[in-house]
Design a protein around this motif. Structure first.
Motif, PDB file in Angstrom:
ATOM      1  N   LYS A 239       0.838  -1.198   0.000  1.00 49.55           N
ATOM      2  CA  LYS A 239       0.000   0.000   0.000  1.00 49.55           C
ATOM      3  C   LYS A 239       0.871   1.245   0.000  1.00 49.55           C
ATOM      4  O   LYS A 239       1.886   1.298   0.674  1.00 49.55           O
ATOM      5  CB  LYS A 239      -0.878  -0.001   1.242  1.00 49.55           C
ATOM      6  CG  LYS A 239      -1.748   1.224   1.390  1.00 49.55           C
ATOM      7  CD  LYS A 239      -2.583   1.142   2.640  1.00 49.55           C
ATOM      8  CE  LYS A 239      -3.478   2.334   2.874  1.00 49.55           C
ATOM      9  NZ  LYS A 239      -3.829   3.141   1.751  1.00 49.55           N
TER      10      LYS A 239
ATOM     11  N   PHE B  22       1.220   4.830   1.359  1.00 49.95           N
ATOM     12  CA  PHE B  22       0.682   5.594   2.488  1.00 49.95           C
ATOM     13  C   PHE B  22      -0.222   6.716   1.987  1.00 49.95           C
ATOM     14  O   PHE B  22       0.053   7.335   0.967  1.00 49.95           O
ATOM     15  CB  PHE B  22       1.812   6.221   3.318  1.00 49.95           C
ATOM     16  CG  PHE B  22       2.557   5.240   4.166  1.00 49.95           C
ATOM     17  CD1 PHE B  22       1.956   4.622   5.249  1.00 49.95           C
ATOM     18  CD2 PHE B  22       3.875   4.936   3.888  1.00 49.95           C
ATOM     19  CE1 PHE B  22       2.645   3.723   6.043  1.00 49.95           C
ATOM     20  CE2 PHE B  22       4.583   4.034   4.674  1.00 49.95           C
ATOM     21  CZ  PHE B  22       3.960   3.437   5.747  1.00 49.95           C
TER      22      PHE B  22
ATOM     23  N   CYS C  82      -5.131  -1.052  -1.928  1.00 47.30           N
ATOM     24  CA  CYS C  82      -3.852  -1.744  -1.841  1.00 47.30           C
ATOM     25  C   CYS C  82      -3.841  -2.922  -2.806  1.00 47.30           C
ATOM     26  O   CYS C  82      -4.869  -3.296  -3.363  1.00 47.30           O
ATOM     27  CB  CYS C  82      -3.613  -2.249  -0.420  1.00 47.30           C
ATOM     28  SG  CYS C  82      -4.714  -3.599   0.049  1.00 47.30           S
TER      29      CYS C  82
ATOM     30  N   GLU D 267      10.405  -5.831   0.655  1.00 47.16           N
ATOM     31  CA  GLU D 267      11.047  -4.786   1.463  1.00 47.16           C
ATOM     32  C   GLU D 267      12.308  -4.278   0.777  1.00 47.16           C
ATOM     33  O   GLU D 267      12.610  -3.087   0.818  1.00 47.16           O
ATOM     34  CB  GLU D 267      11.390  -5.308   2.864  1.00 47.16           C
ATOM     35  CG  GLU D 267      10.236  -5.322   3.825  1.00 47.16           C
ATOM     36  CD  GLU D 267       9.741  -3.933   4.197  1.00 47.16           C
ATOM     37  OE1 GLU D 267      10.535  -2.973   4.242  1.00 47.16           O
ATOM     38  OE2 GLU D 267       8.536  -3.813   4.451  1.00 47.16           O
TER      39      GLU D 267
ATOM     40  N   ARG E 299      10.991  -2.022  -2.230  1.00 44.36           N
ATOM     41  CA  ARG E 299      10.026  -0.951  -2.023  1.00 44.36           C
ATOM     42  C   ARG E 299      10.679   0.415  -1.867  1.00 44.36           C
ATOM     43  O   ARG E 299      11.783   0.544  -1.363  1.00 44.36           O
ATOM     44  CB  ARG E 299       9.139  -1.244  -0.824  1.00 44.36           C
ATOM     45  CG  ARG E 299       9.785  -0.990   0.501  1.00 44.36           C
ATOM     46  CD  ARG E 299       8.809  -1.113   1.651  1.00 44.36           C
ATOM     47  NE  ARG E 299       9.464  -0.794   2.892  1.00 44.36           N
ATOM     48  CZ  ARG E 299       9.614   0.436   3.366  1.00 44.36           C
ATOM     49  NH1 ARG E 299       9.125   1.455   2.712  1.00 44.36           N
ATOM     50  NH2 ARG E 299      10.246   0.643   4.502  1.00 44.36           N
TER      51      ARG E 299
ATOM     52  N   GLU F  99      10.412   4.431  -0.314  1.00 41.58           N
ATOM     53  CA  GLU F  99       9.879   5.077   0.875  1.00 41.58           C
ATOM     54  C   GLU F  99       8.444   5.496   0.569  1.00 41.58           C
ATOM     55  O   GLU F  99       8.146   5.981  -0.520  1.00 41.58           O
ATOM     56  CB  GLU F  99      10.717   6.307   1.216  1.00 41.58           C
ATOM     57  CG  GLU F  99      10.378   6.897   2.555  1.00 41.58           C
ATOM     58  CD  GLU F  99      11.357   7.978   2.962  1.00 41.58           C
ATOM     59  OE1 GLU F  99      10.909   8.934   3.586  1.00 41.58           O
ATOM     60  OE2 GLU F  99      12.550   7.851   2.641  1.00 41.58           O
TER      61      GLU F  99
ATOM     62  N   GLN G  17       4.130   0.692   1.928  1.00 39.89           N
ATOM     63  CA  GLN G  17       4.032  -0.150   3.125  1.00 39.89           C
ATOM     64  C   GLN G  17       3.811  -1.603   2.710  1.00 39.89           C
ATOM     65  O   GLN G  17       2.981  -1.886   1.850  1.00 39.89           O
ATOM     66  CB  GLN G  17       2.855   0.354   3.954  1.00 39.89           C
ATOM     67  CG  GLN G  17       2.592  -0.393   5.216  1.00 39.89           C
ATOM     68  CD  GLN G  17       1.377   0.170   5.953  1.00 39.89           C
ATOM     69  OE1 GLN G  17       0.494   0.763   5.360  1.00 39.89           O
ATOM     70  NE2 GLN G  17       1.343  -0.041   7.249  1.00 39.89           N
TER      71      GLN G  17
ATOM     72  N   VAL H  35       2.717  -5.252   4.367  1.00 37.39           N
ATOM     73  CA  VAL H  35       2.070  -5.777   5.566  1.00 37.39           C
ATOM     74  C   VAL H  35       1.709  -7.243   5.343  1.00 37.39           C
ATOM     75  O   VAL H  35       1.347  -7.628   4.233  1.00 37.39           O
ATOM     76  CB  VAL H  35       0.778  -4.972   5.876  1.00 37.39           C
ATOM     77  CG1 VAL H  35       0.107  -5.473   7.130  1.00 37.39           C
ATOM     78  CG2 VAL H  35       1.079  -3.498   5.997  1.00 37.39           C
TER      79      VAL H  35
ATOM     80  N   TYR I 143      -7.121  -0.748   4.697  1.00 37.74           N
ATOM     81  CA  TYR I 143      -6.402  -1.053   3.460  1.00 37.74           C
ATOM     82  C   TYR I 143      -7.328  -1.172   2.246  1.00 37.74           C
ATOM     83  O   TYR I 143      -6.860  -1.266   1.131  1.00 37.74           O
ATOM     84  CB  TYR I 143      -5.609  -2.360   3.609  1.00 37.74           C
ATOM     85  CG  TYR I 143      -4.565  -2.278   4.685  1.00 37.74           C
ATOM     86  CD1 TYR I 143      -3.450  -1.458   4.545  1.00 37.74           C
ATOM     87  CD2 TYR I 143      -4.686  -3.007   5.859  1.00 37.74           C
ATOM     88  CE1 TYR I 143      -2.485  -1.377   5.534  1.00 37.74           C
ATOM     89  CE2 TYR I 143      -3.725  -2.932   6.859  1.00 37.74           C
ATOM     90  CZ  TYR I 143      -2.636  -2.111   6.689  1.00 37.74           C
ATOM     91  OH  TYR I 143      -1.681  -2.028   7.671  1.00 37.74           O
TER      92      TYR I 143
END
Length: 81
Positions: free
Chosen positions: A11, A13, A18, A37, A40, A42, A45, A47, A58
């Motif tokens: 998602k 922010f 999402c 991770e 990605r 900045e 997200q 999860v 979401y």
């Protein structure tokens, strides 16, 4: 994994909706979050959820069934964030 479902959610922010992927194997559930991770940007997200329907923050969910397509779509989110 038995009958326990594990979803990986990506998602941006402060944007609605999402991307969601239902892991097919325990190995995917262990490895995919770390891969995402590493990729990605900045503001994106990552999860891990077991029951997406209870996490309305979401929604709406766009379910992607193919892992490679999911990774590609998450990397596209990097351009939005």
């Amino acid at each position: 994994m038995g009958n326990k479902k594990i979803y990986i959610i990506a998602k941006v922010f402060d944007q609605p909706g999402c991307l969601a992927y239902l892991c097919q194997t325990p190995n995917e559930a262990r490895c995919l979050p770390g891969t995402l991770e590493a990729l990605r940007a900045e503001g994106v997200q990552i999860v891990i959820l077991d029951s997406p329907e209870i996490y309305s923050e979401y929604a709406p969910y766009s379910y992607i069934e193919d892992m490679k397509e999911f990774i590609d779509r998450v990397s596209q989110l990097n351009r939005v964030a």
